[in-house]
Enzyme design. Structure first.
Site, PDB file in Angstrom:
ATOM      1  N   GLY A   1      76.682  81.406 -11.049  1.00  0.00           N
ATOM      2  CA  GLY A   1      77.138  80.131 -10.241  1.00  0.00           C
ATOM      3  C   GLY A   1      77.642  79.159 -10.973  1.00  0.00           C
TER       4      GLY A   1
ATOM      5  CE  LYS B   1      74.858  93.397  -2.153  1.00  0.00           C
ATOM      6  NZ  LYS B   1      74.888  94.922  -2.163  1.00  0.00           N
TER       7      LYS B   1
ATOM      8  CG  HIS C   1      90.392  88.626  -7.780  1.00  0.00           C
ATOM      9  ND1 HIS C   1      89.528  89.343  -7.610  1.00  0.00           N
ATOM     10  CD2 HIS C   1      91.320  89.060  -8.616  1.00  0.00           C
ATOM     11  CE1 HIS C   1      89.560  90.479  -8.381  1.00  0.00           C
ATOM     12  NE2 HIS C   1      90.758  90.390  -9.282  1.00  0.00           N
TER      13      HIS C   1
HETATM   14  C1  GRF Z   1      84.332  84.342 -11.459  1.00  0.00           C
HETATM   15  O1  GRF Z   1      85.028  85.193 -12.522  1.00  0.00           O
HETATM   16  C2  GRF Z   1      84.948  84.554 -10.196  1.00  0.00           C
HETATM   17  O2  GRF Z   1      86.346  84.702 -10.091  1.00  0.00           O
HETATM   18  C3  GRF Z   1      84.643  86.005  -9.572  1.00  0.00           C
HETATM   19  O3  GRF Z   1      83.221  86.057 -10.211  1.00  0.00           O
HETATM   20  C4  GRF Z   1      82.966  85.276 -11.161  1.00  0.00           C
HETATM   21  C5  GRF Z   1      81.851  84.253 -10.766  1.00  0.00           C
HETATM   22  O4  GRF Z   1      81.348  83.309 -11.728  1.00  0.00           O
HETATM   23  N1  GRF Z   1      84.739  86.161  -8.424  1.00  0.00           N
HETATM   24  P1  GRF Z   1      80.192  82.256 -11.533  1.00  0.00           P
HETATM   25  O5  GRF Z   1      78.951  82.886 -10.828  1.00  0.00           O
HETATM   26  O6  GRF Z   1      81.082  81.246 -10.927  1.00  0.00           O
HETATM   27  O7  GRF Z   1      79.725  81.822 -12.976  1.00  0.00           O
END
Ligand code: GRF
Length: 206
Positions: free
Chosen positions: A14, A93, A111
């Site tokens: 998060g 999900k 992403h």
């Molecule tokens: C990030 O690298 C985002 O790009 C990917 O999942 C990761 C999430 O990190 N979709 P966090 O939970 O916000 O620390």
């Protein structure tokens, strides 16, 4: 301009969610983190929401075994908090078809690569940076895109380029990309909030 009321979906740490919350608290981003939905009851995202006193819901196949019921209940929660923008931040999900339809054009994902490179099923976390290093890319980056029913295929809203350094490892590259994600999600949300980036209108959510 309608104030963004953000429904955040996160499965793990998060940290992107936190960056968005902080930007709202500091007045940098004119938006309200209205609710968190996490499929993981032990996620760092839920801990953060507790600390920040943001309402949160653990919603998964263990709480709602019937996928249709899960989808409908998630939509009810979003509507009850008057969410007008869904932000996926490390959500592992897929959203259900009912939620996808209702919020079409107003669901964002981040992403950690320059899509369409290094995206799709199984391409998350370290796997992405591993693939970038293996392909000997000079640059990688971040993509913020609209969410459709597939993985990582919706319209691209914004991208940020990050150089790959000669001595980068999965860890160093991953750290740099994540750090930039925090800034870039906020920058992009500011542009959405100001109308510089135009999504479909919240009024279309009926
Ligand atoms: C990030 O690298 C985002 O790009 C990917 O999942 C990761 C999430 O990190 N979709 P966090 O939970 O916000 O620390």
């Amino acid at each position: 301009m309608e104030v963004l009321r953000i429904g955040i979906f996160a499965s793990h740490g998060g940290s992107n969610m936190q960056a968005i919350i902080d930007a709202c608290k500091e007045g940098e981003l004119d938006a309200k983190p209205a609710v968190l939905i996490s499929n993981n009851s032990k996620s760092g995202a839920i801990e953060r929401a507790q600390k920040e006193e943001i309402p949160y819901y653990h919603m998964s196949s263990s709480t709602h075994p019937d996928p249709d019921n899960l989808d409908r209940t998630i939509l009810e929660i979003l509507e009850s908090y008057e969410v007008n923008l869904i932000v996926l931040a490390g959500y592992m999900k897929k959203l259900g078809p009912i939620t996808l339809r209702r919020y079409k054009g107003r669901i964002l994902n981040i992403h950690p690569s320059l899509l369409p490179k290094h995206g799709g099923k199984g391409m998350y976390g370290e796997h992405v940076h591993e693939a970038v290093l293996k392909a000997k890319e000079d640059v990688t980056g971040i993509t913020i895109h609209l969410v459709d029913e597939n993985y990582d295929t919706g319209d691209i809203i914004a991208q940020s380029v990050i150089p790959v350094l000669e001595d980068d490892t999965v860890e160093t590259l991953g750290r740099r990309v994540l750090h930039r994600e925090h800034e870039f999600y906020v920058e992009t949300l500011i542009k959405i909030s100001s109308g510089e980036i135009r999504l479909s209108s919240p009024a279309d959510i009926t």
